[in-house]
Write an enzyme that holds these catalytic residues in place. Structure first.
Site, PDB file in Angstrom:
ATOM      1  N   HIS A 102       0.953  -4.408   0.769  1.00  0.00           N
ATOM      2  CA  HIS A 102       1.945  -5.476   0.595  1.00  0.00           C
ATOM      3  C   HIS A 102       1.287  -6.813   0.941  1.00  0.00           C
ATOM      4  O   HIS A 102       0.460  -6.888   1.849  1.00  0.00           O
ATOM      5  CB  HIS A 102       3.161  -5.219   1.486  1.00  0.00           C
ATOM      6  CG  HIS A 102       4.308  -6.107   1.151  1.00  0.00           C
ATOM      7  ND1 HIS A 102       4.378  -7.421   1.571  1.00  0.00           N
ATOM      8  CD2 HIS A 102       5.414  -5.893   0.394  1.00  0.00           C
ATOM      9  CE1 HIS A 102       5.491  -7.964   1.097  1.00  0.00           C
ATOM     10  NE2 HIS A 102       6.135  -7.069   0.372  1.00  0.00           N
ATOM     11  N   GLU A 104       2.287  -9.214   2.573  1.00  0.00           N
ATOM     12  CA  GLU A 104       2.441  -9.626   3.979  1.00  0.00           C
ATOM     13  C   GLU A 104       1.396  -8.948   4.851  1.00  0.00           C
ATOM     14  O   GLU A 104       0.902  -9.538   5.817  1.00  0.00           O
ATOM     15  CB  GLU A 104       3.875  -9.302   4.457  1.00  0.00           C
ATOM     16  CG  GLU A 104       4.875 -10.271   3.825  1.00  0.00           C
ATOM     17  CD  GLU A 104       6.272  -9.726   3.625  1.00  0.00           C
ATOM     18  OE1 GLU A 104       6.613  -8.678   4.211  1.00  0.00           O
ATOM     19  OE2 GLU A 104       7.044 -10.344   2.850  1.00  0.00           O
ATOM     20  N   GLU A 174       4.036  -7.945  -7.357  1.00  0.00           N
ATOM     21  CA  GLU A 174       4.838  -8.874  -6.562  1.00  0.00           C
ATOM     22  C   GLU A 174       4.128 -10.226  -6.466  1.00  0.00           C
ATOM     23  O   GLU A 174       3.246 -10.397  -5.613  1.00  0.00           O
ATOM     24  CB  GLU A 174       5.043  -8.322  -5.146  1.00  0.00           C
ATOM     25  CG  GLU A 174       5.807  -7.020  -5.097  1.00  0.00           C
ATOM     26  CD  GLU A 174       6.523  -6.832  -3.754  1.00  0.00           C
ATOM     27  OE1 GLU A 174       7.720  -6.529  -3.797  1.00  0.00           O
ATOM     28  OE2 GLU A 174       5.905  -7.000  -2.696  1.00  0.00           O
ATOM     29  N   SER A 220      12.358 -11.448  -5.062  1.00  0.00           N
ATOM     30  CA  SER A 220      13.704 -12.002  -5.262  1.00  0.00           C
ATOM     31  C   SER A 220      14.509 -11.262  -6.331  1.00  0.00           C
ATOM     32  O   SER A 220      15.242 -11.877  -7.108  1.00  0.00           O
ATOM     33  CB  SER A 220      13.629 -13.503  -5.555  1.00  0.00           C
ATOM     34  OG  SER A 220      13.049 -14.185  -4.448  1.00  0.00           O
TER      35      SER A 220
HETATM   36  O1  LIG Z   1       8.366  -8.343  -0.693  1.00  0.00           O
HETATM   37  C1  LIG Z   1       9.253  -7.884  -1.374  1.00  0.00           C
HETATM   38  C2  LIG Z   1       9.420  -6.434  -1.515  1.00  0.00           C
HETATM   39  O2  LIG Z   1       8.299  -5.762  -1.054  1.00  0.00           O
HETATM   40  C3  LIG Z   1      10.236  -8.759  -2.064  1.00  0.00           C
HETATM   41  O3  LIG Z   1      11.066  -9.304  -1.108  1.00  0.00           O
HETATM   42  P1  LIG Z   1      12.408 -10.072  -1.580  1.00  0.00           P
HETATM   43  O4  LIG Z   1      13.130  -9.101  -2.483  1.00  0.00           O
HETATM   44  O5  LIG Z   1      13.137 -10.346  -0.302  1.00  0.00           O
HETATM   45  O6  LIG Z   1      11.959 -11.289  -2.306  1.00  0.00           O
END
Ligand SMILES: O=C(CO)COP(=O)(O)O
Length: 258
Positions: A102, A104, A174, A220
């Site tokens: 991910h 993050e 993503e 989103s």
């Molecule tokens: O990072 C995400 C899913 O892994 C997307 O997050 P959001 O749906 O809150 O934008």
């Protein structure tokens, strides 16, 4: 909703990524509310929760078709890695999916393409299905590097997999600028990048693998836009953060994937 112009037979997959939200009590309350509702024939439904919630969720979803996923794993089986969790441990709990790479984790925990690859291999070693995340930063998009970034991340992450493993992998495209911002990629743009990622998989493995691999969009996604994404030929589902936290919203996402 029918796919535009194809007879695609990949099973749609909606995966919630709870990130660092929910206590055990909150997780179980969620499970109790979505049981029987976020279970539609022909749509795969997955909840990826913090490690602490996993045993309770596996138990709460027993006898349902909803699957449980983790959000990370260590690539070693055991060892002196304070604070880490391995694939053996996840498998032991009855977890079936694991999010890997991910953005993050890449940004805040220094995960490189090499580490992501080791984690994907470790997931398969222990019978877990990886949800591999790839995607570009805003400045990369603005520089016209979106496809190249996704290509490099995908090829690196899938290195060393058998064709069969590659076909089972779920990839989540993503775009980082769309995560948690309310600024989603248009369905057209997302489909173009996802279709490109599929062509990368075809080059790296073969056309059959590329047709089998499921590729989600994430960033989103909400109940009110899920069907736009699902209508696109190459988009096989969504990886959803914020909108996966509330039972009603999660149920609506799964219904929207039908
Ligand atoms: O990072 C995400 C899913 O892994 C997307 O997050 P959001 O749906 O809150 O934008």
């Amino acid at each position: 909703m029918d796919k535009e112009g194809t007879s695609v037979s990949r099973t749609p997959i909606i995966a919630g990524n709870w990130k660092m939200f929910k206590t055990v009590k909150e997780a179980v309350a969620f499970a109790d509310e979505v049981k029987g509702k976020a279970e539609l024939a022909g749509v795969e439904s997955v909840v990826c929760a913090p490690f602490t919630n996993l045993p309770a969720l596996v138990q709460a979803f027993q006898g349902t078709t909803i699957k449980v996923g983790a959000q990370n794993l260590h690539f070693e089986d055991n060892g002196a890695y304070t604070g880490e969790i391995s694939g053996i441990m996840l498998k032991d709990l009855g977890v079936e999916y694991v999010i890997i790479g991910h953005s993050e984790r890449r940004a805040y925990f220094a995960e490189t393409d090499e580490i992501v690859n080791k984690k994907v291999l470790a997931a398969f070693k222990h019978g877990l299905t990886p949800i591999l995340c790839v995607g570009e930063k805003l400045e990369e998009r603005e520089a016209g590097e979106t496809k190249e970034v996704c290509r490099v991340q995908t090829v690196a992450a899938l290195a060393g997999l058998t064709a069969e493993q590659a076909a089972q992998t779920v990839i989540a495209y993503e775009p980082i600028w769309a995560i948690g911002t309310g600024k989603s990629s248009t369905a057209e743009d997302a489909n173009e990048v996802i279709s490109y990622i599929r062509s990368v998989v075809a080059e790296q493995f073969n056309g059959e693998v590329a047709q089998a691999v499921r590729i989600q969009y994430g960033g989103s996604v909400k109940p009110n836009n899920i069907s736009e994404y699902m209508a696109k030929a190459d988009i096989d589902g969504a990886l959803v953060g914020g909108a996966s936290l509330e039972p009603a919203s999660y149920i609506a996402l799964v219904e929207g994937a039908k």
